[in-house]
Write a protein that holds these residues in place. Sequence first.
Motif, PDB file in Angstrom:
ATOM      1  N   UNK A 169       0.746  -1.409  -0.156  1.00  0.00           N
ATOM      2  CA  UNK A 169       0.045  -0.030   0.072  1.00  0.00           C
ATOM      3  C   UNK A 169       0.755   1.186   0.055  1.00  0.00           C
ATOM      4  N   UNK A 170       2.090   1.258   0.090  1.00  0.00           N
ATOM      5  CA  UNK A 170       3.206   2.229   0.159  1.00  0.00           C
ATOM      6  C   UNK A 170       2.970   3.375  -0.709  1.00  0.00           C
ATOM      7  N   UNK A 171       2.628   2.809  -2.166  1.00  0.00           N
ATOM      8  CA  UNK A 171       2.368   3.529  -3.245  1.00  0.00           C
ATOM      9  C   UNK A 171       1.403   4.788  -3.266  1.00  0.00           C
ATOM     10  N   UNK A 172       0.436   4.417  -2.398  1.00  0.00           N
ATOM     11  CA  UNK A 172      -0.289   5.525  -2.180  1.00  0.00           C
ATOM     12  C   UNK A 172       0.079   6.928  -1.791  1.00  0.00           C
ATOM     13  N   UNK A 173       1.411   6.787  -0.920  1.00  0.00           N
ATOM     14  CA  UNK A 173       1.831   8.093  -0.738  1.00  0.00           C
ATOM     15  C   UNK A 173       2.200   8.966  -1.954  1.00  0.00           C
ATOM     16  N   UNK A 174       2.275   8.416  -3.112  1.00  0.00           N
ATOM     17  CA  UNK A 174       2.479   9.416  -4.052  1.00  0.00           C
ATOM     18  C   UNK A 174       1.433  10.325  -4.297  1.00  0.00           C
ATOM     19  N   UNK A 175       0.267   9.778  -4.052  1.00  0.00           N
ATOM     20  CA  UNK A 175      -0.877  10.681  -4.256  1.00  0.00           C
ATOM     21  C   UNK A 175      -0.933  11.805  -3.351  1.00  0.00           C
ATOM     22  N   UNK A 176      -0.096  11.844  -2.270  1.00  0.00           N
ATOM     23  CA  UNK A 176      -0.013  12.987  -1.231  1.00  0.00           C
ATOM     24  C   UNK A 176       0.382  14.290  -2.241  1.00  0.00           C
ATOM     25  N   UNK A 177       1.442  13.817  -3.021  1.00  0.00           N
ATOM     26  CA  UNK A 177       2.228  14.965  -3.585  1.00  0.00           C
ATOM     27  C   UNK A 177       1.257  15.534  -4.581  1.00  0.00           C
ATOM     28  N   UNK A 178       0.198  14.789  -4.961  1.00  0.00           N
ATOM     29  CA  UNK A 178      -0.768  15.432  -6.240  1.00  0.00           C
ATOM     30  C   UNK A 178      -2.003  16.363  -5.572  1.00  0.00           C
ATOM     31  N   UNK A 179      -1.959  16.102  -4.173  1.00  0.00           N
ATOM     32  CA  UNK A 179      -3.136  16.802  -3.322  1.00  0.00           C
ATOM     33  C   UNK A 179      -4.529  15.993  -3.550  1.00  0.00           C
ATOM     34  N   UNK A 180      -4.280  14.883  -3.702  1.00  0.00           N
ATOM     35  CA  UNK A 180      -5.363  13.810  -3.771  1.00  0.00           C
ATOM     36  C   UNK A 180      -5.644  13.266  -2.265  1.00  0.00           C
ATOM     37  N   UNK A 181      -6.911  13.186  -2.020  1.00  0.00           N
ATOM     38  CA  UNK A 181      -7.197  12.653  -0.775  1.00  0.00           C
ATOM     39  C   UNK A 181      -7.976  11.333  -0.862  1.00  0.00           C
ATOM     40  N   UNK A 182      -7.502  10.474  -0.129  1.00  0.00           N
ATOM     41  CA  UNK A 182      -8.155   8.911  -0.239  1.00  0.00           C
ATOM     42  C   UNK A 182      -9.196   8.749   1.053  1.00  0.00           C
TER      43      UNK A 182
END
Length: 192
Positions: free
Chosen positions: A178-191
């Motif tokens: 699941x660590x790859x979801x950290x990449x979304x943080x840099x895009x301003x995306x909220x999960x």
Amino acid sequence: MARAAKVTFSDREFSSPGPPEFALEDAEFEDCTFSKLALNDRKLGRCRFFDCSFQECDFTLSRLVDCAFVRTKFVRCRLTGINWSEVEKLERVSFEGSQLNDTTFIGVKLEACDFSNAIARRASFRDLSLKGMSFRGADLEGAEFVNADLRQADFRDATGYLISPRENRLEKARFSLPEATRLLHGLGIVLD
């Protein structure tokens, strides 16, 4: 003032619980093994290491000024607080199970280095190419990657990294969930 002649060591083993018995400046080492040496808070200047292995050595807060490491292994070493920007060259260096906490790699010329299973908490990787390098299984808690070429780099099973897809090149880089979801943080995306 004339510079001292370079001291050369070949096919030697250095092992000691205390300070090293070799020159820390203008020295060249080839096919040497260093085991459990206390090199912490020391300055190594203009040293060259070719096909060498450091095992369980402590380099904490050392300065490696104009040193070159080629085909060198650091195995379970403490390399905490080092400014790698002062190093002349890091080529085909591996940091297997070594601690690289609070280190700086700003603009360093790295070639085919391996950070697999290293612990590089709060390390700074800025303005450099890490293309095709392995961070597989590395603990990168708080490590930052800014303006880095991470194409084809391997981050599978790595944890804690802060990588913005906007500030780094990531084509064909490998990540695992699941660590790859950290990449979304840099895009301003909220999960959720």
